[in-house]
Enzyme design. Sequence first.
Site: not given
Length: 265
Positions: A177, A208, A210-213
């Site tokens: 990412k 932003t 919680g983006t990765g989850c």
Amino acid sequence: MTVVTPPLVLTVAGSDSGGGAGIQADLKTMLALGVHGMSVIAAVTAQNSLGVQGYWELPGEAVKAQLDSVLGDIGVHAVKTGMLASPELVEIVARSLATVDAPVIVDPVGVSKHGDSLLAPEAVATIKTRLLPVATVVTPNLWEVAQLTGVKVQDERDMRRAADAILALGPRWALIKGGHLPGAPVDLLTDGTALHTFGAPRHNNRHTHGTGCTLASAIASHLALGHEVPEAVRLAKEYVTGAIAQGFPLGSGIGPVDHAWRWRP
């Protein structure tokens, strides 16, 4: 009337009391994408928009019991892992998932959005040797790439080298990412042969959390729905980009992405 059970997706992760990341973000994502979300809680955090005030891992026997309960009766079409906190929990989860005939998406969570540690330093080696070899897709950000491989990505040209270093640890696919690099964000997906890049606009929105989850859970959901890995990642990127665009303020700090953005008027 025929009732059809939707695809089944399991998240193994930590709970976010603020509702923006972790188990809460995973289950919201799964509902938004039309799959049935199930959970194994590995840790509990005291967390809000300002950061993580503390976390407590669950006993290993409690995590194993949750895994055995879901896998032994209901089964899964895909699994997503997030915060696992300790070497013991990583080992327990890896051992269970090695027996599962379903895609496994590993989000190797090391720190929160605010920079708070969510993983014991001694657990990194266990992730590398036990969890990554059972993964279908691993989704590290640039900090997690450095933590797992020592490769420091400074520009887009370094991303393939980072992906190769992740693949050397055993997963089938690596999704690097690139959102923390300057310019328009680009993610790179490869299995060592095929190479795919996914661009997106950079939205001027600080909310932003919680983006990765959300991205990892969206990939797991689309795999459970029957898509191949590259298409699952493309659709997941489309979903999370919209969620970032609609991220909203919460409390006094960084708010979450909007998992229900497609439902908003």
